[in-house]
Design an enzyme around this catalytic site. Structure first.
Site, short mmCIF file in Angstrom:
data_model
loop_
_atom_site.label_atom_id
_atom_site.label_comp_id
_atom_site.label_asym_id
_atom_site.label_seq_id
_atom_site.Cartn_x
_atom_site.Cartn_y
_atom_site.Cartn_z
CE LYS A 50 79.74 160.32 42.46
NZ LYS A 50 78.65 160.04 43.42
CD GLU A 83 78.90 162.83 39.72
OE1 GLU A 83 79.62 162.19 40.51
OE2 GLU A 83 78.14 163.74 40.07
NE ARG A 134 70.44 164.37 41.52
CZ ARG A 134 71.13 165.47 41.29
NH1 ARG A 134 70.61 166.46 40.57
NH2 ARG A 134 72.38 165.60 41.73
#
Length: 455
Positions: free
Chosen positions: A116, A289, A293
């Site tokens: 992050k 963020e 995926r």
């Protein structure tokens, strides 16, 4: 196209990937722990191989055993799903070194965007708006106190690594800061092996808006619209929908363009999600963020866009271009997803593992999908996440989607374990939710106190 891929996951996402691969004509290898010997994904895959005991660290997080399984079975690629090793750059790098394609971004990009703090620095370079916060890692309470004074309360403490709501704390004042920092740091260290923290000013009240993006190795990046994930408990999403009722045409164009710019800046390849906080009062949004995926809630985007995200992941990893261009993507109707967990909402959402003695999943009609790895007689193990199914609906408009979800949840019947189906039914029927009048604080501060008064 790949001949065979290994799915380094379990549960409904493993089942979802196996089905997508089979429709592409790709063979599949399932991995399983000793606790998952009878799991559905094991039965559905072309091959299955045990990678260790029940404990995740010895099986689904065991990189050596998983890579050995890929080599032994001749798998050319590994799909990590979500959770477990899906955002682990070390694992992605090991795959690269062994000439096994990791179905996701490169390890380099994962380091850049999965962390992050690094992601925040890159977004500043890309001129994507970020919330005021610390410029690097924060390791001590003294540093945290100083930075918080400069930023101003309330603040959010966040673990630099990982996700799933772990290592996150809201802090309203200096008195709360030290114990909150120590608790969040310890939680992050235990969950991710990394106690590095960072601090952001808390945007409150806020909507949690995320944009699904897809990129390929030819440099094409597109978005598939946004999802509203504001209904959360302890920073964990409970219900998601697309499109967001909080966003109009102009703001939608701005926030999706920012997401594409963010992905292009890091030459992103495969599926990913850019997450933003939206201040409804000002109309300003801030990068929070990136999830490098596939997301739990990807089916709502598939319903409204008509794009199969998992198939695109496999095609892109194979070196193919995206099958659609931005101008080809059209959005239709409204989609909602409810996460069904084996847990007791009346007892602080305590997990409820056990044997399913009777199961009836909702079906029938256009625009209803249930993603699950459950079956009648299946025993839900106590070692993993409590999510056992996702109910996803699609309607011509939001009202139709809400009514369809209510119907589906009323039909959902699981015996032998306690689930949150009734909780989700009450939530989807709440007047505020029906009106689209909620933010990230609604579930914890408004809905749950009233819900827990019942009985």
């Amino acid at each position: 196209m790949f001949n065979k891929i290994l799915i380094a996951n379990r549960g409904e996402i493993a089942v979802r990937i196996i089905r997508a691969a089979r429709e592409l004509g790709v063979g599949t290898v399932a991995i399983y722990s000793t606790a998952d010997r009878d799991a559905l994904h094991v039965h559905l895959a072309d091959e299955a191989i045990c990678v260790g005991p029940a404990r995740s660290t010895e099986s689904y997080l065991n990189m050596n055993n998983i890579l050995s399984a890929a080599v032994a079975t001749g798998a050319q690629a590994i799909h990590p799903g979500f959770g477990f090793l899906s955002e682990n750059s070390k694992f992605a790098r090991l795959c690269e070194e062994m000439n096994i394609k990791f179905i996701g971004p490169s390890a380099k990009v994962m380091d850049m965007m999965g962390d992050k703090i690094n992601a925040r620095a890159e977004m500043i370079k890309a001129r994507v708006p970020v919330t005021p916060g610390s410029e690097g890692e924060v390791h001590t309470t003294d540093e945290a106190v100083k930075i918080a004074e400069e930023i101003g309360y309330p603040i959010m403490l966040k673990a630099s690594a990982g996700g799933g709501g772990k290592g996150i704390r809201k802090v309203n004042n200096v008195e709360e800061l030290v114990p909150a920092f120590e608790a969040a740091q310890a939680e992050a260290q235990a969950a991710f092996g990394n106690g590095a923290m960072f601090i952001e000013r808390m945007i409150f009240p806020a909507r949690h808006i995320e944009v699904q993006i897809l990129g390929d190795s030819q440099g094409n990046v597109i978005h598939l619209g946004e999802r509203d994930c504001s209904l959360q408990r302890n920073n964990q999403k409970v219900l998601e929908e697309s499109p967001s009722v909080a966003i109009g045409h102009t703001l939608r164009n701005e926030i999706t363009a920012a997401a594409v710019k963010a992905a292009q800046h890091v030459s992103y390849e495969n599926a990913g999600t850019i997450e933003f906080l939206l201040d409804e009062s000002s109309g300003k949004f801030y990068f929070m963020e990136m999830n490098t995926r596939v997301q739990v809630e990807h089916p709502v985007t598939e319903f409204v866009s008509g794009v199969d995200i998992v198939k695109e992941q496999i095609r892109v990893a194979n070196g193919n271009e995206l099958s659609v261009k931005q101008e080809d993507v059209t959005f239709s109707g409204h989609a909602i997803e409810c996460r069904i967990n084996a847990e007791n909402p009346k007892f602080n959402f305590a997990p409820s593992p056990g044997k399913i003695t009777n199961l009836f999943l909702p079906s029938g009609g256009v625009g209803l999908r249930v993603d699950s790895a459950m079956y009648n007689g299946y025993s839900i193990p106590p070692y993993y996440d409590s999510m056992i199914a996702k109910v996803i609906v699609h309607g011509e408009n939001r009202f139709e989607a809400l009514m369809k979800m209510q119907r589906a949840l009323l039909e959902f019947d699981v015996e032998g374990v306690i689930t949150n189906v009734d909780f989700q039914l009450e939530l989807i029927s709440d007047p505020h939710v029906v009106a689209g009048d909620y933010d990230t604080s609604f579930l914890g501060n408004v809905f749950l106190p009233e819900y827990q008064k019942e009985d």
